[in-house]
Design a protein around this motif. Structure first.
Motif, PDB file in Angstrom:
ATOM      1  N   ILE A   1     -59.647  29.315 -27.424  1.00 19.04           N
ATOM      2  CA  ILE A   1     -59.325  27.933 -27.794  1.00 19.04           C
ATOM      3  C   ILE A   1     -58.046  27.933 -28.639  1.00 19.04           C
ATOM      4  N   ASP A   2     -58.176  28.007 -29.950  1.00 25.77           N
ATOM      5  CA  ASP A   2     -56.999  27.984 -30.821  1.00 25.77           C
ATOM      6  C   ASP A   2     -56.367  29.355 -30.979  1.00 25.77           C
ATOM      7  N   ASN A   3     -57.111  30.399 -30.658  1.00 25.20           N
ATOM      8  CA  ASN A   3     -56.587  31.752 -30.747  1.00 25.20           C
ATOM      9  C   ASN A   3     -56.563  32.355 -29.345  1.00 25.20           C
ATOM     10  N   LEU A   4     -55.390  32.787 -28.896  1.00 31.75           N
ATOM     11  CA  LEU A   4     -55.245  33.331 -27.546  1.00 31.75           C
ATOM     12  C   LEU A   4     -55.137  34.854 -27.533  1.00 31.75           C
ATOM     13  N   ASP A   5     -55.411  35.475 -28.656  1.00 29.79           N
ATOM     14  CA  ASP A   5     -55.404  36.937 -28.712  1.00 29.79           C
ATOM     15  C   ASP A   5     -56.561  37.449 -27.854  1.00 29.79           C
ATOM     16  N   GLU A   6     -56.269  38.108 -26.758  1.00 31.43           N
ATOM     17  CA  GLU A   6     -57.304  38.537 -25.821  1.00 31.43           C
ATOM     18  C   GLU A   6     -58.235  39.597 -26.402  1.00 31.43           C
ATOM     19  N   ARG A   7     -57.874  40.144 -27.536  1.00 34.05           N
ATOM     20  CA  ARG A   7     -58.775  41.093 -28.195  1.00 34.05           C
ATOM     21  C   ARG A   7     -59.855  40.383 -29.002  1.00 34.05           C
ATOM     22  N   LEU A   8     -59.689  39.051 -29.198  1.00 33.99           N
ATOM     23  CA  LEU A   8     -60.595  38.305 -30.083  1.00 33.99           C
ATOM     24  C   LEU A   8     -61.110  37.034 -29.415  1.00 33.99           C
ATOM     25  N   PRO A   9     -61.836  37.160 -28.309  1.00 26.92           N
ATOM     26  CA  PRO A   9     -62.391  35.966 -27.672  1.00 26.92           C
ATOM     27  C   PRO A   9     -63.579  35.421 -28.456  1.00 26.92           C
ATOM     28  N   ARG A  10     -63.918  34.182 -28.199  1.00 26.26           N
ATOM     29  CA  ARG A  10     -65.165  33.609 -28.711  1.00 26.26           C
ATOM     30  C   ARG A  10     -66.242  33.845 -27.657  1.00 26.26           C
ATOM     31  N   ILE A  11     -67.455  34.086 -28.106  1.00 29.54           N
ATOM     32  CA  ILE A  11     -68.557  34.431 -27.211  1.00 29.54           C
ATOM     33  C   ILE A  11     -69.474  33.218 -27.070  1.00 29.54           C
ATOM     34  N   ALA A  12     -69.579  32.667 -25.854  1.00 30.75           N
ATOM     35  CA  ALA A  12     -70.370  31.452 -25.623  1.00 30.75           C
ATOM     36  C   ALA A  12     -71.509  31.740 -24.655  1.00 30.75           C
ATOM     37  N   PHE A  13     -72.679  31.161 -24.943  1.00 34.64           N
ATOM     38  CA  PHE A  13     -73.844  31.286 -24.070  1.00 34.64           C
ATOM     39  C   PHE A  13     -73.988  30.018 -23.229  1.00 34.64           C
ATOM     40  N   PHE A  14     -74.101  30.187 -21.917  1.00 35.69           N
ATOM     41  CA  PHE A  14     -74.356  29.086 -20.986  1.00 35.69           C
ATOM     42  C   PHE A  14     -75.683  29.355 -20.261  1.00 35.69           C
ATOM     43  N   ALA A  15     -76.375  28.290 -19.889  1.00 34.99           N
ATOM     44  CA  ALA A  15     -77.661  28.424 -19.194  1.00 34.99           C
ATOM     45  C   ALA A  15     -77.450  28.940 -17.777  1.00 34.99           C
ATOM     46  N   THR A  16     -78.187  29.979 -17.389  1.00 30.51           N
ATOM     47  CA  THR A  16     -78.081  30.532 -16.039  1.00 30.51           C
ATOM     48  C   THR A  16     -78.889  29.724 -15.033  1.00 30.51           C
ATOM     49  N   ARG A  17     -79.797  28.906 -15.508  1.00 27.87           N
ATOM     50  CA  ARG A  17     -80.657  28.077 -14.664  1.00 27.87           C
ATOM     51  C   ARG A  17     -81.148  26.904 -15.491  1.00 27.87           C
ATOM     52  N   SER A  18     -81.877  25.996 -14.887  1.00 28.55           N
ATOM     53  CA  SER A  18     -82.470  24.894 -15.631  1.00 28.55           C
ATOM     54  C   SER A  18     -83.542  25.458 -16.563  1.00 28.55           C
ATOM     55  N   ILE A  19     -83.504  25.072 -17.829  1.00 26.75           N
ATOM     56  CA  ILE A  19     -84.431  25.592 -18.839  1.00 26.75           C
ATOM     57  C   ILE A  19     -85.327  24.445 -19.314  1.00 26.75           C
ATOM     58  N   LYS A  20     -86.618  24.650 -19.255  1.00 25.62           N
ATOM     59  CA  LYS A  20     -87.576  23.611 -19.623  1.00 25.62           C
ATOM     60  C   LYS A  20     -87.705  23.488 -21.141  1.00 25.62           C
ATOM     61  N   ALA A  21     -88.088  22.297 -21.600  1.00 25.04           N
ATOM     62  CA  ALA A  21     -88.372  22.101 -23.022  1.00 25.04           C
ATOM     63  C   ALA A  21     -89.518  23.017 -23.439  1.00 25.04           C
ATOM     64  N   GLY A  22     -89.364  23.689 -24.572  1.00 23.57           N
ATOM     65  CA  GLY A  22     -90.371  24.625 -25.060  1.00 23.57           C
ATOM     66  C   GLY A  22     -90.169  26.053 -24.609  1.00 23.57           C
ATOM     67  N   GLU A  23     -89.214  26.300 -23.716  1.00 19.88           N
ATOM     68  CA  GLU A  23     -88.970  27.645 -23.202  1.00 19.88           C
ATOM     69  C   GLU A  23     -88.086  28.430 -24.164  1.00 19.88           C
ATOM     70  N   GLU A  24     -88.399  29.721 -24.324  1.00 15.00           N
ATOM     71  CA  GLU A  24     -87.599  30.565 -25.205  1.00 15.00           C
ATOM     72  C   GLU A  24     -86.243  30.856 -24.571  1.00 15.00           C
ATOM     73  N   LEU A  25     -85.216  30.877 -25.397  1.00 16.93           N
ATOM     74  CA  LEU A  25     -83.863  31.210 -24.961  1.00 16.93           C
ATOM     75  C   LEU A  25     -83.634  32.702 -25.148  1.00 16.93           C
ATOM     76  N   THR A  26     -83.099  33.355 -24.126  1.00 23.18           N
ATOM     77  CA  THR A  26     -82.885  34.808 -24.185  1.00 23.18           C
ATOM     78  C   THR A  26     -81.600  35.181 -23.453  1.00 23.18           C
ATOM     79  N   PHE A  27     -81.063  36.329 -23.782  1.00 23.20           N
ATOM     80  CA  PHE A  27     -79.986  36.908 -22.986  1.00 23.20           C
ATOM     81  C   PHE A  27     -80.165  38.412 -22.936  1.00 23.20           C
ATOM     82  N   ASP A  28     -79.490  39.038 -22.005  1.00 27.77           N
ATOM     83  CA  ASP A  28     -79.643  40.476 -21.780  1.00 27.77           C
ATOM     84  C   ASP A  28     -78.737  41.224 -22.742  1.00 27.77           C
ATOM     85  N   TYR A  29     -79.315  42.029 -23.614  1.00 33.51           N
ATOM     86  CA  TYR A  29     -78.526  42.787 -24.577  1.00 33.51           C
ATOM     87  C   TYR A  29     -77.645  43.840 -23.905  1.00 33.51           C
ATOM     88  N   LYS A  30     -77.980  44.189 -22.668  1.00 33.17           N
ATOM     89  CA  LYS A  30     -77.181  45.186 -21.935  1.00 33.17           C
ATOM     90  C   LYS A  30     -76.720  44.565 -20.622  1.00 33.17           C
TER      91      LYS A  30
END
Length: 433
Positions: A358-387
């Motif tokens: 966004i405001d910083n274009l240094d490719e060594r310092l990106p911001r890390i954003a999580f997006f939903a891989t599928r539709s997520i129901k209310a009450g469902e736990e949010l997770t991502f793969d550590y590897k």
């Protein structure tokens, strides 16, 4: 250290401001006992002597003596020991059920009592509770109060940038808010590291429908990331370039998604299978929708290695390598972070990571954003793969397709830690690393 203003009795006409090490609860008790009002604590002459139920401490059934008018023995009377808000525990009193109009507190009391009796393998509620059970109920009530205060603080901090509310819930144990953790909404830059602010912005009047020179993404020779619903349309592994503070477009520009912060109501909850805290959504999240950033302290990889050895001994770490181009920097969310600090691993996750600029274009310092891989129901736990492993994509995904797969959390794969996985999905790999 807190500072409070107290309105002293009329014969002392001063506005007294002093630094104070006492908690707000202790100060409120003192004020009410001494008959002193306080603007900061919300105590006025009108409510100085009001009694409000803070929580319920105990329960018993008492059989009345004597006979009723019809000669029958009256039924047992239910009594609750009440802790009054703003008064010390020495002022606790036993009150009949009919005097209590605190429906939610009564419901919480019976929920806590039922869980404790079930843990003790007792099938019925005794007429008088033993000291162990009473102690547990009081601890649960005090814990709920601490968590509620933490919840309000987190929501206030989160809404400085986004609109999403944060809830906190612990129905499993007596663990309270984590110590030595500070909630932040943006990167905390470590010593010796600097972020270079972008010098130019786009000239678009409508970045989505009429982008000038491809808008910010086009200037970086990449595709526009979002559709008209704000959903990411790039493959995982491709970078996102959002409009920045020097762009002509306003804050509602469709190319400003991650920077608008968390928009959904989320809940930090205590897991019941030994995974500590987790995060679940309180509302439905559509596929490809932005959920949250991974925020923390930016440090060098050398410093990350040093901290990693310490975290390994503690059994947990929050190191996320920023290696879009070079493996030079790491985000450490152990002591500074946002709600992503509490997101757990899954071998079948519902969140996917994208690198964002966004405001910083240094490719060594990106911001890390999580997006939903599928539709997520209310009450469902949010997770991502550590590897995470990113499959190779087309030629537009220049550098990330070869370097992104070494990113890991918690604990970089470089450390070769064998950690048991508790995600519980059918495709579980059994170990995180």
């Amino acid at each position: 250290m807190l500072k409070y203003s107290f309105v002293l009795p009329a014969f002392v006409m001063v506005d007294c401001r002093v630094p104070c090490k006492s908690t707000t609860d202790e100060l409120e008790c003192l004020c009410r006992l001494e008959g002193v009002t306080s603007r900061d604590l919300g105590i006025s002459k009108n409510n100085l002597t009001e009694y409000e139920v803070e929580y319920l401490c105990n329960y018993k059934k008492v059989v009345p003596t004597g006979k009723s008018k019809n000669g029958m023995t009256p039924p047992p009377q239910e009594l609750y020991l009440v802790k009054w808000r703003g008064f010390p525990e020495s002022n606790n009193t036993w009150e009949p059920r009919k005097n209590l109009r605190c429906v939610n507190l009564l419901s919480q009391f019976w929920e806590d009592l039922s869980l404790e009796l079930r843990r003790q393998r007792r099938r019925s509620v005794p007429r008088r509770l033993d000291t162990t059970t009473v102690s547990h109920l009081v601890q649960r009530a005090k814990l709920r109060k601490r968590l509620k205060r933490w919840e309000l603080d987190l929501t206030a901090l989160n809404q400085q940038r986004g609109t999403g509310r944060i809830y906190v819930e612990n129905r499993v144990d007596l663990e309270g808010p984590p110590r030595h953790f500070t909630y932040i909404n943006d990167y905390k830059v470590g010593e010796g590291i600097s972020l270079t602010e972008v010098a130019l912005g786009c000239e678009c009047a409508d970045c989505l429908d009429e982008p000038v020179n491809g808008c910010c993404a086009g200037a970086s020779q990449h595709r526009f990331a979002y559709n008209d619903q704000g959903q990411v349309r790039l493959r995982p592994g491709m970078p996102i370039y959002e409009c920045n503070r020097r762009c002509r477009c306003g804050p509602e520009c469709p190319n400003r998604v991650v920077q608008r912060g968390i928009r959904h109501a989320l809940c930090i909850f205590r897991t019941d299978n030994g995974r500590g805290w987790g995060v679940r959504t309180m509302e439905r999240i559509r596929k490809n929708t932005f959920v949250m950033e991974y925020v923390g302290e930016i440090i060098t990889t050398d410093e990350a290695e040093r901290r990693g050895h310490i975290y390994d001994k503690e059994g947990a770490t929050y190191l996320f390598d920023l290696d879009y181009v070079d493996d030079e920097y790491t985000v450490d969310a152990a002591h500074y972070g946002n709600i992503s600090h509490f997101v757990n691993h899954s071998c079948d996750p519902n969140l996917q990571v994208y690198n964002v600029f966004i405001d910083n274009l240094d490719e060594r310092l990106p911001r890390i954003a999580f997006f939903a891989t599928r539709s997520i129901k209310a009450g469902e736990e949010l997770t991502f793969d550590y590897k995470m492993q990113i499959d190779p994509v087309d030629a537009e995904s220049t550098k990330m397709d070869s370097n992104f797969n070494v990113t890991g959390l918690p604990g970089s794969p470089k450390k070769h830690i064998r950690v048991e996985c508790k995600c519980g999905v059918e495709s579980c790999r059994k170990y995180l690393f």
